[in-house]
Write an enzyme that holds these catalytic residues in place. Structure first.
Site, PDB file in Angstrom:
ATOM      1  CG  HIS A  56      90.281   5.473  17.190  1.00 14.90           C
ATOM      2  ND1 HIS A  56      90.355   4.527  18.172  1.00 14.90           N
ATOM      3  CD2 HIS A  56      91.539   5.569  16.698  1.00 14.90           C
ATOM      4  CE1 HIS A  56      91.597   4.073  18.266  1.00 14.90           C
ATOM      5  NE2 HIS A  56      92.332   4.698  17.368  1.00 14.90           N
ATOM      6  CG  ASP A  70      80.100  20.078  16.738  1.00 19.24           C
ATOM      7  OD1 ASP A  70      80.220  19.959  17.968  1.00 19.24           O
ATOM      8  OD2 ASP A  70      80.272  21.140  16.144  1.00 19.24           O
TER       9      ASP A  70
END
Length: 152
Positions: A56, A70
């Protein structure tokens, strides 16, 4: 994120290799390449929440142009991360994931206590409001015959 070292092995058929620290413990994928947030360990563990907050923060810091994907590893020792960028890249950096991952992340992200601690703005509020489509009535079928009769 743990460092990766480049090793030169001149006597080997493949002279270069990468090596990283051995990760001992339960290996967890906190985020997958497609940005889905379906992993309960991601939401319920401290490491998972921090990974989500990091995504974020990067997303917000780059104005939605870049997303780290990932995020996986053991605890907070993360390895083999990916990057998604907008089509043109971000400051010369091209990602290795699809742009759609950024859109999926924005749609699926749920802020947590770490997002709040950093003062990150909700991604839900950042989404443009969808306009209601006006329903256009279908044209009425013509009354009477629409064909020429072959009867004489």
């Amino acid at each position: 994120i743990i460092p990766i070292f480049l090793v030169h092995r001149p006597a080997n058929n493949i002279p270069y290799a990468t090596v990283e620290e051995e990760l001992v413990g339960d290996f967890v994928k906190y985020s997958v390449r497609d940005g889905r947030e379906i992993n309960l360990l991601r939401r319920d563990s401290e490491a998972g929440q921090k990974c989500c907050t990091f995504q974020h923060w990067v997303y917000q810091k780059t104005n939605g142009s870049l997303l780290v994907t990932d995020l996986q590893g053991v605890g907070m020792k993360l390895t083999d991360v990916g990057i998604a960028t907008l089509a043109k890249g971000y400051k010369g950096l091209k990602g290795n994931c699809s742009i759609s991952f950024i859109e999926q992340f924005r749609a699926l992200h749920q802020c947590n206590k770490y997002c709040e601690m950093l003062g990150l703005s909700s991604l839900r509020a950042a989404q443009p409001k969808q306009r209601r489509m006006k329903t256009v009535p279908k044209p009425k079928a013509r009354e009477g015959r629409d064909f020429i009769s072959s009867e004489h």
